[in-house]
Design a protein around this motif. Structure first.
Motif, PDB file in Angstrom:
ATOM      1  N   CYS A 121       0.991  -1.227   0.224  1.00  0.00           N
ATOM      2  CA  CYS A 121      -0.040  -0.111  -0.244  1.00  0.00           C
ATOM      3  C   CYS A 121       0.915   1.307   0.011  1.00  0.00           C
ATOM      4  N   SER A 122       0.422   2.160  -0.875  1.00  0.00           N
ATOM      5  CA  SER A 122       1.283   3.312  -1.135  1.00  0.00           C
ATOM      6  C   SER A 122       0.241   4.560  -0.719  1.00  0.00           C
ATOM      7  N   ARG A 123       0.870   5.344   0.249  1.00  0.00           N
ATOM      8  CA  ARG A 123       0.097   6.647   0.572  1.00  0.00           C
ATOM      9  C   ARG A 123      -0.061   7.649  -0.753  1.00  0.00           C
ATOM     10  N   ALA A 124       1.377   7.951  -1.358  1.00  0.00           N
ATOM     11  CA  ALA A 124       1.302   8.871  -2.164  1.00  0.00           C
ATOM     12  C   ALA A 124       2.007   8.585  -3.480  1.00  0.00           C
ATOM     13  N   GLY A 125       2.471   7.365  -3.579  1.00  0.00           N
ATOM     14  CA  GLY A 125       3.432   6.892  -4.613  1.00  0.00           C
ATOM     15  C   GLY A 125       4.986   6.932  -4.172  1.00  0.00           C
ATOM     16  N   PHE A 126       5.772   6.773  -4.950  1.00  0.00           N
ATOM     17  CA  PHE A 126       7.220   6.590  -4.712  1.00  0.00           C
ATOM     18  C   PHE A 126       7.863   6.625  -5.940  1.00  0.00           C
ATOM     19  N   LEU A 127       9.408   6.747  -5.930  1.00  0.00           N
ATOM     20  CA  LEU A 127      10.208   6.960  -6.854  1.00  0.00           C
ATOM     21  C   LEU A 127      11.325   6.025  -6.879  1.00  0.00           C
ATOM     22  N   SER A 128      11.218   5.150  -7.767  1.00  0.00           N
ATOM     23  CA  SER A 128      11.995   4.004  -7.903  1.00  0.00           C
ATOM     24  C   SER A 128      13.330   3.830  -8.767  1.00  0.00           C
ATOM     25  N   PHE A 129      14.307   3.707  -8.071  1.00  0.00           N
ATOM     26  CA  PHE A 129      15.718   3.711  -8.760  1.00  0.00           C
ATOM     27  C   PHE A 129      16.501   2.565  -8.325  1.00  0.00           C
ATOM     28  N   PRO A 130      17.239   1.839  -9.274  1.00  0.00           N
ATOM     29  CA  PRO A 130      18.178   0.866  -8.732  1.00  0.00           C
ATOM     30  C   PRO A 130      19.465   1.764  -7.717  1.00  0.00           C
ATOM     31  N   LYS A 131      19.993   0.579  -7.008  1.00  0.00           N
ATOM     32  CA  LYS A 131      20.767   1.302  -6.237  1.00  0.00           C
ATOM     33  C   LYS A 131      22.218   1.329  -7.142  1.00  0.00           C
ATOM     34  N   ARG A 179      14.385  14.396  -7.940  1.00  0.00           N
ATOM     35  CA  ARG A 179      15.367  14.391  -7.151  1.00  0.00           C
ATOM     36  C   ARG A 179      15.090  15.643  -6.216  1.00  0.00           C
ATOM     37  N   ALA A 180      14.502  16.815  -6.473  1.00  0.00           N
ATOM     38  CA  ALA A 180      14.504  17.943  -5.468  1.00  0.00           C
ATOM     39  C   ALA A 180      13.469  17.554  -4.400  1.00  0.00           C
ATOM     40  N   TYR A 181      12.571  16.513  -4.384  1.00  0.00           N
ATOM     41  CA  TYR A 181      11.210  16.527  -3.524  1.00  0.00           C
ATOM     42  C   TYR A 181      11.475  15.280  -2.906  1.00  0.00           C
ATOM     43  N   VAL A 182      11.824  13.987  -3.183  1.00  0.00           N
ATOM     44  CA  VAL A 182      11.445  12.770  -2.267  1.00  0.00           C
ATOM     45  C   VAL A 182      13.352  12.264  -2.165  1.00  0.00           C
ATOM     46  N   PHE A 183      12.685  11.034  -1.207  1.00  0.00           N
ATOM     47  CA  PHE A 183      13.759  10.073  -1.008  1.00  0.00           C
ATOM     48  C   PHE A 183      13.730   9.009  -2.157  1.00  0.00           C
ATOM     49  N   LEU A 184      14.897   8.795  -3.057  1.00  0.00           N
ATOM     50  CA  LEU A 184      14.651   7.780  -3.763  1.00  0.00           C
ATOM     51  C   LEU A 184      14.509   6.442  -3.315  1.00  0.00           C
ATOM     52  N   ASN A 185      13.753   5.626  -3.749  1.00  0.00           N
ATOM     53  CA  ASN A 185      13.643   4.159  -3.299  1.00  0.00           C
ATOM     54  C   ASN A 185      14.522   3.326  -4.166  1.00  0.00           C
ATOM     55  N   LYS A 186      15.582   2.941  -3.514  1.00  0.00           N
ATOM     56  CA  LYS A 186      16.638   1.999  -4.175  1.00  0.00           C
ATOM     57  C   LYS A 186      16.434   0.612  -4.051  1.00  0.00           C
ATOM     58  N   SER A 187      15.543   0.454  -3.308  1.00  0.00           N
ATOM     59  CA  SER A 187      15.369  -1.391  -3.284  1.00  0.00           C
ATOM     60  C   SER A 187      14.481  -1.870  -4.508  1.00  0.00           C
ATOM     61  N   GLN A 188      15.181  -2.374  -5.494  1.00  0.00           N
ATOM     62  CA  GLN A 188      14.476  -2.564  -6.916  1.00  0.00           C
ATOM     63  C   GLN A 188      14.000  -3.945  -6.956  1.00  0.00           C
ATOM     64  N   ILE A 198      23.583  15.019  15.812  1.00  0.00           N
ATOM     65  CA  ILE A 198      24.437  14.348  14.731  1.00  0.00           C
ATOM     66  C   ILE A 198      23.762  13.150  14.045  1.00  0.00           C
ATOM     67  N   GLY A 199      23.396  13.283  12.779  1.00  0.00           N
ATOM     68  CA  GLY A 199      22.742  12.206  12.141  1.00  0.00           C
ATOM     69  C   GLY A 199      21.291  12.277  11.869  1.00  0.00           C
ATOM     70  N   PHE A 200      20.801  13.360  12.042  1.00  0.00           N
ATOM     71  CA  PHE A 200      19.352  13.700  12.231  1.00  0.00           C
ATOM     72  C   PHE A 200      18.909  14.350  10.824  1.00  0.00           C
ATOM     73  N   VAL A 201      19.545  14.147   9.563  1.00  0.00           N
ATOM     74  CA  VAL A 201      19.241  14.447   8.365  1.00  0.00           C
ATOM     75  C   VAL A 201      19.132  13.292   7.611  1.00  0.00           C
ATOM     76  N   ARG A 202      18.342  13.292   6.347  1.00  0.00           N
ATOM     77  CA  ARG A 202      18.544  12.093   5.653  1.00  0.00           C
ATOM     78  C   ARG A 202      18.449  12.489   4.189  1.00  0.00           C
ATOM     79  N   PRO A 203      19.419  12.094   3.359  1.00  0.00           N
ATOM     80  CA  PRO A 203      19.282  12.494   1.851  1.00  0.00           C
ATOM     81  C   PRO A 203      18.560  11.880   0.981  1.00  0.00           C
ATOM     82  N   GLY A 204      18.353  12.685   0.003  1.00  0.00           N
ATOM     83  CA  GLY A 204      17.407  12.154  -0.868  1.00  0.00           C
ATOM     84  C   GLY A 204      17.905  10.945  -1.702  1.00  0.00           C
ATOM     85  N   VAL A 205      19.194  11.074  -2.084  1.00  0.00           N
ATOM     86  CA  VAL A 205      20.404  10.002  -2.366  1.00  0.00           C
ATOM     87  C   VAL A 205      21.379  10.153  -1.705  1.00  0.00           C
TER      88      VAL A 205
END
Length: 592
Positions: free
Chosen positions: A217-227, A306-315, A432-439
């Motif tokens: 189930c997806s609330r608003a979609g995701f952005l998939s890319f391979p790692k 890239r400007a908006y979301v965390f990429l989902n790299k679990s392909q 320390i460690g409280f931000v998360r990168p999009g990629v």
């Protein structure tokens, strides 16, 4: 000068190591790490599961001066990463600084300055915490407890009906931190709430485990890319030479994060242009621009990039998710295509993971109800009788700091308005460690944050600091606002502390090889240890070997398309902005 570091995950370890290495007569830092668990590793040790691996590469994730060999696979399992952290501890003699089975229960301000940290301990064999409370008076405290500790579980009306209907199953509703093995999913109808990397990982594991049904189930979609990019085919020629290219090593430095005019940086035009180009490129290669060979679950157009979301790299789950939706003429597949990760002999060759919207509620019989929409997944699933036997919340985590004394007025990471590390006027408390990168990855960011915090404590950060222009663009109502663009954030911290090298400076001291690698390479922390206060003797050798390898892997065409052309384009933008800035200054304006 005792410094209390709360947490023995990667952020806590690298902070303690940085404090030790940068202690001096004026700031004789003596860090002590307090960890409530019986082992180090944090999330990578205690909130992981069978077959889990990092989606960030070893090249980016490894700390700047402690690397893995070239022969090591690019992406580590979580077990291998914890072993890496243990080796890091041994290499830098941190063992004596770590106190396991030690829980911080209170931090309050001392009347004469500094902080009083109270903690309790237990023996490794004991299950109960000691009643004896120990205190430390410290001038500084680094909070490194991590983003992924306390589960966030949204309220869904009727979820109790799922529990009641499936009372024959042990724990039919739980958060993903409790998921450990495929055996938990075998033979069951599984619903997973959340399409982040953990959610899609568990969907794949359910398919492999032989689940009867898997609904993701997806609330608003995701952005998939391979790692890792290594499965493209153009005119029948497959790009299968070598180990592939880690996705997080593709973004180049020159004119992308290094040497960017303030107007160009403030407009985020680099992000928007790269999003535009990438969407068209993946459309040519895969037939869809929702993601890399992603045929369903697309984000709304204003959040796609890239400007908006965390990429989902679990392909791994994408072959199962795409199966009901992929529709492309074989003619176009011959011209160019992306080959999904191999399914590795799935239990059913026609098995699909069904994507669906988040359920609005569950009926008394346990059936899920979905809100009507025009989404492709809703249209396909609206008449399906979905009655899960197992519901897994892969909904992420929240941050709470119950050990911070409420009467002392301590800030939270959300209130850390100086580079997301400290709150202005309260610099003695570092987050320390409280931000998360999009990629990207959190551990190397934590290393740069520790350098920044130390420089700030020593009064050696450039002033005034330019405004922050590294946050991902989110709505004001968004739950998660700690997203950053990895390369922009890293280079900003480097500039703040005087660790961002100049091109002429690099060429004079290290020669052409290091200079070219810096320009074409990604924002690796090692680059920011070539000059400045955290200069490391090991940095040039790492750059000439391991980091140079990431550039060679792209090949001539890869470096032309992903390096030379973007650099020329962005440099042109910067030159134009520079000229306009001079004209604006002559007219009495200011460039900020």
């Amino acid at each position: 000068m005792k410094v209390v570091v709360v947490g023995a995950g990667p952020s806590g370890l690298v902070t303690a190591k940085s404090l030790l290495e940068n202690a001096d007569a004026d700031f004789p830092f003596d860090p002590i790490i307090l960890e409530q668990e019986h082992d180090i590793g944090g999330t990578f040790r205690y909130r992981t599961y069978e077959n889990a691996s990092l989606v960030s590469s070893k090249q980016l994730t490894s700390f700047s001066d402690f690397r893995l060999p070239l022969s090591h696979p690019d992406h580590l399992t979580t077990e291998a990463y914890v072993d890496y952290l243990r080796d890091y501890i041994d290499h830098f003699n941190l063992s004596d600084k770590i106190h396991l089975n030690t829980r911080v229960i209170n931090v309050k301000r001392h009347t004469e300055g500094g902080h009083i940290v109270s903690y309790v301990s237990k023996d490794a064999k004991d299950s109960e915490w000691s009643s004896e409370v120990t205190t430390i008076h410290t001038p500084y405290i680094a909070i490194c407890t991590g983003l992924h500790v306390l589960p966030w579980i949204p309220s869904i009306p009727g979820i109790e009906h799922v529990v009641a209907v499936n009372n024959h199953i042990e724990n039919p509703v739980f958060h993903s931190y409790e998921y450990k093995k495929r055996a938990q999913l075998q033979g069951k109808r599984v619903m997973i709430l959340g399409t982040g990397e953990t959610g899609t990982d568990i969907a794949y594991e359910a398919a492999k485990a032989g689940a009867k049904e898997v609904v993701l189930c997806s609330r608003a979609g995701f952005l998939s890319f391979p790692k890792q990019l290594n499965d493209f085919e153009v005119f029948g020629y497959k790009s299968d030479k070598g180990p592939g290219i880690p996705l997080d090593s593709l973004i180049t430095n020159l004119a992308e994060s290094a040497y960017v005019h303030p107007w160009v940086e403030g407009s985020h035009i680099r992000w928007f242009i790269s999003d535009f180009v990438i969407k068209r490129l993946i459309w040519v290669l895969t037939g869809t621009q929702a993601g890399c060979n992603q045929w369903v679950g697309e984000l709304e157009p204003e959040r796609l990039g890239r400007a908006y979301v965390f990429l989902n790299k679990s392909q791994k789950a994408m072959p199962y998710i795409n199966r009901p939706y992929r529709n492309r003429l074989k003619f176009f597949d011959y011209i160019a295509r992306y080959i999904d990760p191999p399914e590795d002999s799935p239990p059913q060759t026609d098995f699909a993971v069904d994507l669906a919207p988040f359920p609005t509620h569950f009926l008394p019989n346990g059936r899920a109800v979905f809100a009507p929409s025009k989404r492709k997944d809703y249209i396909r699933m609206k008449d399906r009788d979905v009655r899960p036997e197992l519901v897994i919340y892969a909904t992420g985590y929240k941050q709470e700091f119950g050990f911070l004394d409420k009467t002392s007025g301590y800030p939270t990471p959300d209130e850390a308005n100086i580079r997301n590390v400290v709150k202005e006027g309260d610099e003695s408390v570092g987050f320390i460690g409280f931000v998360r990168p999009g990629v990207g990855a959190i551990p190397p960011i934590a290393e740069m944050q520790s350098f920044f915090w130390i420089s700030l404590l020593k009064g050696k950060v450039r002033q005034p600091m330019p405004p922050p222009r590294y946050h991902l663009l989110v709505k004001e109502t968004a739950r998660i606002k700690y997203g950053v663009d990895h390369s922009t954030y890293m280079s900003t911290l480097a500039k703040d502390i005087g660790a961002a090298p100049g091109l002429w400076e690099l060429w004079k001291e290290y020669g052409t090889h290091v200079l070219v690698c810096y320009c074409f390479g990604a924002a690796f922390t090692t680059f920011y240890r070539l000059v400045g206060p955290y200069k490391s003797a090991s940095a040039p050798g790492i750059i000439r070997s391991e980091l140079w390898d990431t550039i060679l892997r792209r090949g001539f065409m890869g470096n032309l398309i992903m390096g030379v052309i973007p650099m020329i384009f962005y440099l042109s933008l910067n030159i134009i902005a520079f000229g306009l800035g001079i004209a604006w200054t002559m007219l009495g304006g200011r460039v900020e």
